[in-house]
Design an enzyme around this catalytic site. Structure first.
Site, PDB file in Angstrom:
ATOM      1  N   ASP A   1     -10.428  -6.073   6.682  1.00 43.16           N
ATOM      2  CA  ASP A   1     -10.452  -5.312   7.916  1.00 43.16           C
ATOM      3  C   ASP A   1      -9.847  -3.961   7.611  1.00 43.16           C
ATOM      4  O   ASP A   1      -9.329  -3.714   6.536  1.00 43.16           O
ATOM      5  CB  ASP A   1      -9.648  -6.018   9.014  1.00 43.16           C
ATOM      6  CG  ASP A   1      -8.152  -5.915   8.757  1.00 43.16           C
ATOM      7  OD1 ASP A   1      -7.766  -5.859   7.577  1.00 43.16           O
ATOM      8  OD2 ASP A   1      -7.378  -5.903   9.727  1.00 43.16           O
TER       9      ASP A   1
ATOM     10  N   ASP B   1     -10.409  -0.929   3.573  1.00 43.39           N
ATOM     11  CA  ASP B   1     -11.259  -1.877   2.867  1.00 43.39           C
ATOM     12  C   ASP B   1     -12.718  -1.429   2.777  1.00 43.39           C
ATOM     13  O   ASP B   1     -13.523  -2.093   2.135  1.00 43.39           O
ATOM     14  CB  ASP B   1     -11.214  -3.245   3.564  1.00 43.39           C
ATOM     15  CG  ASP B   1      -9.820  -3.845   3.547  1.00 43.39           C
ATOM     16  OD1 ASP B   1      -9.131  -3.680   2.523  1.00 43.39           O
ATOM     17  OD2 ASP B   1      -9.425  -4.457   4.551  1.00 43.39           O
TER      18      ASP B   1
ATOM     19  N   LYS C   1      -9.005  -0.503  -4.721  1.00 42.88           N
ATOM     20  CA  LYS C   1      -9.533  -1.819  -4.369  1.00 42.88           C
ATOM     21  C   LYS C   1     -10.968  -1.992  -4.864  1.00 42.88           C
ATOM     22  O   LYS C   1     -11.362  -3.073  -5.309  1.00 42.88           O
ATOM     23  CB  LYS C   1      -9.460  -2.037  -2.853  1.00 42.88           C
ATOM     24  CG  LYS C   1      -8.046  -2.268  -2.335  1.00 42.88           C
ATOM     25  CD  LYS C   1      -8.033  -2.628  -0.858  1.00 42.88           C
ATOM     26  CE  LYS C   1      -6.615  -2.955  -0.402  1.00 42.88           C
ATOM     27  NZ  LYS C   1      -6.556  -3.380   1.010  1.00 42.88           N
TER      28      LYS C   1
ATOM     29  N   THR D   1      -4.456  -7.073  -2.272  1.00 43.63           N
ATOM     30  CA  THR D   1      -3.515  -6.497  -1.313  1.00 43.63           C
ATOM     31  C   THR D   1      -2.701  -5.366  -1.916  1.00 43.63           C
ATOM     32  O   THR D   1      -2.523  -5.292  -3.131  1.00 43.63           O
ATOM     33  CB  THR D   1      -2.559  -7.588  -0.781  1.00 43.63           C
ATOM     34  OG1 THR D   1      -1.631  -7.012   0.130  1.00 43.63           O
ATOM     35  CG2 THR D   1      -1.799  -8.259  -1.915  1.00 43.63           C
ATOM     36  N   GLY D   2      -2.207  -4.520  -1.039  1.00 45.84           N
ATOM     37  CA  GLY D   2      -1.305  -3.458  -1.480  1.00 45.84           C
ATOM     38  C   GLY D   2       0.145  -3.876  -1.411  1.00 45.84           C
ATOM     39  O   GLY D   2       1.039  -3.093  -1.744  1.00 45.84           O
TER      40      GLY D   2
ATOM     41  N   ASP E   1      -8.850  -9.669   1.674  1.00 44.83           N
ATOM     42  CA  ASP E   1      -7.727  -8.781   1.947  1.00 44.83           C
ATOM     43  C   ASP E   1      -6.627  -9.649   2.550  1.00 44.83           C
ATOM     44  O   ASP E   1      -6.909 -10.702   3.132  1.00 44.83           O
ATOM     45  CB  ASP E   1      -8.169  -7.695   2.934  1.00 44.83           C
ATOM     46  CG  ASP E   1      -6.997  -6.888   3.458  1.00 44.83           C
ATOM     47  OD1 ASP E   1      -6.232  -6.371   2.637  1.00 44.83           O
ATOM     48  OD2 ASP E   1      -6.848  -6.819   4.689  1.00 44.83           O
ATOM     49  N   LYS E   2      -5.357  -9.235   2.403  1.00 46.54           N
ATOM     50  CA  LYS E   2      -4.275 -10.082   2.918  1.00 46.54           C
ATOM     51  C   LYS E   2      -3.934  -9.779   4.372  1.00 46.54           C
ATOM     52  O   LYS E   2      -4.155 -10.597   5.263  1.00 46.54           O
ATOM     53  CB  LYS E   2      -3.012  -9.933   2.059  1.00 46.54           C
ATOM     54  CG  LYS E   2      -1.869 -10.850   2.536  1.00 46.54           C
ATOM     55  CD  LYS E   2      -0.610 -10.661   1.714  1.00 46.54           C
ATOM     56  CE  LYS E   2       0.122  -9.388   2.082  1.00 46.54           C
ATOM     57  NZ  LYS E   2       0.734  -9.447   3.453  1.00 46.54           N
ATOM     58  N   THR E   3      -3.410  -8.579   4.612  1.00 50.21           N
ATOM     59  CA  THR E   3      -2.867  -8.276   5.926  1.00 50.21           C
ATOM     60  C   THR E   3      -3.960  -8.152   6.979  1.00 50.21           C
ATOM     61  O   THR E   3      -4.883  -7.349   6.848  1.00 50.21           O
ATOM     62  CB  THR E   3      -2.055  -6.971   5.884  1.00 50.21           C
ATOM     63  OG1 THR E   3      -1.077  -7.080   4.862  1.00 50.21           O
ATOM     64  CG2 THR E   3      -1.386  -6.707   7.219  1.00 50.21           C
TER      65      THR E   3
END
Length: 720
Positions: free
Chosen positions: A609, A613, A590, A562-563, A415-417
């Site tokens: 996180d 997710d 996802k 990521t969104g 995941d990115k953020t």
């Protein structure tokens, strides 16, 4: 002028599809824990008495289950020690009265007296019932559970030896077996005493975690005084004072003071962490040079350390495929041992024509030396060590089976953020759009104005300058920004949309670099003139670059899910060197992307996180949650990274590989030992004068078990 990137965020917009790290505080409810500890029942029937495996489940929270675990092992070690010394003392007269020993020492006449056989029987019976009781009780438990194992073999061996020798004493022709029986029991007790100490040593890492919790706390009373109270008496919202060098008694938030805190034993973070007002602290961490006043948030079983200990205990009890294989092998070996014992007796008595006592001695030796104890301990001890060590290094394992599978990971989807990035905005660039004002002044004006706003982007701008100025007439511009008066000037910090609506122009070429990577750009307008611009973005963690590089060096494919927008996603992927990325993916989609990657035939790990997710973590072959501080309620994750450090994904794979290697080593030793021990005990080398007594067989069996325990204790991950 292209307005897409400038308009993608306004001051009142959220992070759109991506979530803030605070999402981690939402419990991932409704998902059953993966850990296979529910299967862990009746691994061996004698477990309730002997506790050899040392990996049974403890339901109690810290201060209960953990201490019971330690106390039980200490009690068992003390019990074996006591039985060994008593039996050893009783063995002295048995040896002096045994006909074979007396003959060997030339004392047949000197120590012979009327009724000496009955005296020999009495001492031997005492050893059999007192020293042999743990094995007889274990045999009874195993047979009651229809799960014969190590205790059945030992109990059967000593029972046959005692019963046969007893009937000889009372009139049946033959030779007594008492001195062999006594020495066999002595050696078995000594071996189990040493082994129990080895097991305690192998599990000591978990006990060290439990010891981190202090017993008392300095509670701050309403009148400002402090009172020493038991940690168990603390309640949420109580305030406690932690003096320099003391352990923090409960999870909480700093309300006064500042200090550096050592969390190494809990999170694995080697450097002291600075704690100031509103900073979170973890029970068991060691306070540094300053004094802290902390408001208690979590106590008892709800505290981070308690949850960590419970997770470790449950994971230690969890079964893996390798453990199941070892269990099946141990059951088979028990059957083989009994069959081998019977065949050995029949061959020596009837095929070779040896006397009954000789054949019986070979049978007893086979049954003792073949005890599958080393095989039964081969995996549980490695599990106990690796789970506790992993926890001490910031890796909480909730699912043993998936942890074992982690060594085979072929693709890691991040995941990115909040995972690859910090999850918080920072000012990454500033430009002056007019010649009479420098970038420091622009940041100072913007920071002064935005300090009045609670919006995340506003707070990021406020932190960009320490040179704050007085602001008057502050107010928000709905959906567009904020404004106020500074140094008698009208100052606004606004979005590009505001500039368009009010026909405010600027040199677009000067902000092109600020826009790169889809960054958010805001403008500083002073007295109705655009004087400067600031770019903000969610900053990539320094550790992310290291993690991606190491994973790629291991031949593992790296991906990002990521969104966020295509432009932002591409910028982050390019900066980190990620192999593939999926942008603008809604939370409920996802899981489909994880399935897509799995359809390529790859073993996939998902690292993320936040509650968004959870489905993807559950779908992945290995779900890895970023711990986000003290919240370990990542119900859908198989492993939790306490330090929220992406590099720990690499460490996890390394730990999984090292653990599996130790398991294989122990299995090879335990099975290989028996392949040699059975024919040797049966007497295949008797023609060369090599015959093992039951006592020597017991020594070898105990030695093999201790070797397995020591090998497990030396689990090490290079570079971890």
């Amino acid at each position: 002028m292209d307005t897409k990137n400038s308009d993608q965020f306004t001051h009142n917009e959220d992070h759109r599809r991506d979530k803030h790290p605070d999402d981690m505080q939402d419990a991932r409810g409704g998902h059953e824990a993966h850990a296979g500890h529910q299967e862990h029942k009746d691994h061996s029937a004698h477990e309730s008495h002997m506790m050899h495996e040392g990996h049974e489940q403890h339901g109690g929270h810290m201060g209960h289950g953990g201490h019971d675990h330690s106390q039980h092992h200490a009690h068992m070690a003390a019990d074996f020690r006591k039985r060994f010394w008593v039996s050893l003392i009783l063995t002295v007269p048995v040896l002096l009265l045994a006909p074979m020993v007396r003959s060997f020492l030339g004392l047949s006449q000197a120590l012979s007296f009327t009724g000496d056989g009955y005296v020999l029987f009495a001492f031997s019976a005492a050893i059999f019932f007192y020293g042999g009781w743990p094995f007889l009780k274990g045999m009874s438990d195993e047979l009651s559970a229809k799960n014969p194992g190590m205790m059945t073999l030992i109990g059967l061996a000593i029972a046959v030896a005692f019963v046969y020798s007893s009937v000889v004493v009372f009139g049946v022709p033959g030779r007594t077996f008492f001195w062999e029986l006594a020495t066999l029991i002595d050696v078995m007790l000594l071996g189990h005493w040493i082994e129990m100490r080895s097991v305690m040593g192998a599990s000591r890492a978990l006990e060290e975690l439990i010891k981190l919790m202090p017993s008392e706390a300095h509670k701050l009373m309403d009148d400002g005084s402090t009172k020493d109270v038991a940690v168990s008496d603390l309640q949420p919202d109580d305030k406690v004072v932690i003096k320099p060098g003391e352990k923090i008694p409960a999870d909480g938030v700093v309300v006064d003071g500042s200090s550096s805190v050592n969390e190494a034993m809990i999170t694995g973070e080697s450097r002291p962490v600075t704690k100031e007002k509103d900073g979170e602290v973890i029970a068991g961490a060691i306070n540094g040079e300053g004094s802290l006043t902390v408001a208690v948030r979590k106590t008892g079983k709800d505290s981070y350390l308690s949850q960590m200990v419970d997770m470790v205990q449950q994971a230690q009890a969890g079964k893996t495929k390798t453990q199941n294989l070892a269990d099946r092998a141990a059951r088979w070996l028990t059957g083989i041992a009994i069959a081998a014992g019977v065949i050995t007796f029949l061959v020596w008595k009837f095929a070779v024509g040896k006397e009954f006592v000789f054949a019986l001695e070979r049978t007893v030796t086979v049954m003792v030396i073949t005890c599958p104890h080393a095989l039964g301990l081969a995996i549980p001890l490695v599990i106990a060590v690796s789970t506790a060590l992993s926890a001490r290094n910031g890796l909480l394992i909730r699912n043993r089976a998936q942890f074992e599978r982690a060594r085979n990971i072929q693709a890691v989807v991040f995941d990115k953020t909040g995972t690859l990035t910090k999850g918080i905005f920072e000012v990454t660039g500033t430009v002056a759009l007019s010649g009479d004002m420098d970038v420091d002044t622009i940041r100072a004006y913007a920071a002064s104005l935005e300090e009045k706003s609670e919006h995340p982007i506003a707070q990021a701008i406020a932190k960009s300058s320490d040179n704050k100025k007085h602001v008057s007439d502050f107010k928000a511009i709905t959906g567009k920004g904020v404004e106020g008066t500074i140094d008698g000037k009208s100052v606004k910090v606004v979005s590009h949309g505001y500039l368009k609506e009010n026909d405010l122009s600027f040199d677009a070429g000067k902000i092109e670099k600020l826009r790169e990577g889809g960054k958010t750009v805001v403008f500083v307008v002073i007295d109705n003139t655009v004087r400067g611009a600031l770019a903000l973005s969610d900053v990539v963690r320094d550790e992310s670059k290291t993690a991606i590089a190491k994973l790629k060096a291991m031949g593992i494919t790296t991906m990002m899910l990521t969104g966020d927008t295509e432009a932002v996603s591409k910028a982050v992927a390019d900066e980190l060197g990620i192999d593939e990325y999926f942008a603008e993916v809604l939370p409920d989609k996802k899981v489909d992307k994880i399935k897509e990657v799995q359809s390529r035939g790859l073993v996939v790990a998902m690292v993320g996180d936040g509650i968004n997710d959870a489905p993807a973590l559950a779908q992945a072959d290995v779900g890895i949650a970023i711990g986000a501080g003290t919240d370990v309620a990542a119900e859908t994750a198989d492993i939790i990274l306490v330090r929220s450090n992406p590099v720990d994904v690499v460490r996890l794979i390394q730990y999984a590989g090292a653990t599996y290697k130790k398991m294989v080593q122990n299995l090879i030793w335990a099975t290989g030992y028996n392949a040699v021990a059975i024919p040797l005990a049966a007497g295949v080398l008797a023609s060369r004068g090599i015959l093992l007594s039951p006592a020597i067989g017991a020594v070898l069996m105990s030695l093999s078990t201790v070797i397995v325990a020591i090998n497990a204790k030396f689990l090490h991950v290079p570079g971890a």
